[in-house]
Design a protein around this motif. Sequence first.
Motif: not given
Length: 110
Positions: A22-30, A8-13, A53-55
């Motif tokens: 989690f962030m270390e494992a998800c290298k594509k996360l922006k 994933c490039d983005a997630i909704l939490a 970026v956190v929104t």
Amino acid sequence: MIREGRSCDAILARTEKVTRKFMEACKKLKVIGRHGVGVNNLDLAAAKERNIVVTVTPHANTNAVAEHAMMLVCAPRCSCAQPPGCGPGKYDCGQFQRSKSPTAPTFRSE
């Protein structure tokens, strides 16, 4: 969550914790989009280090809360559960009171 997030490039939490691991494992996360109020379930330092970026959507639930509050105010004889410290005539309108929602303009304290 890590297995699904790796691509994933983005997630909704919502309520789940978004940790450094989690962030270390998800290298594509922006981008991490946080639905609701607060960011206590996000590791903001880890996000900043990785330029993620956190929104936040702090007013996303305002109308739903307003409608619920109106139901409680308009149905005082109902045997609905009330939060501790609340009772007849005691309520905090919070974001609803400060919102520009047309749901109940008479509840505004402006």
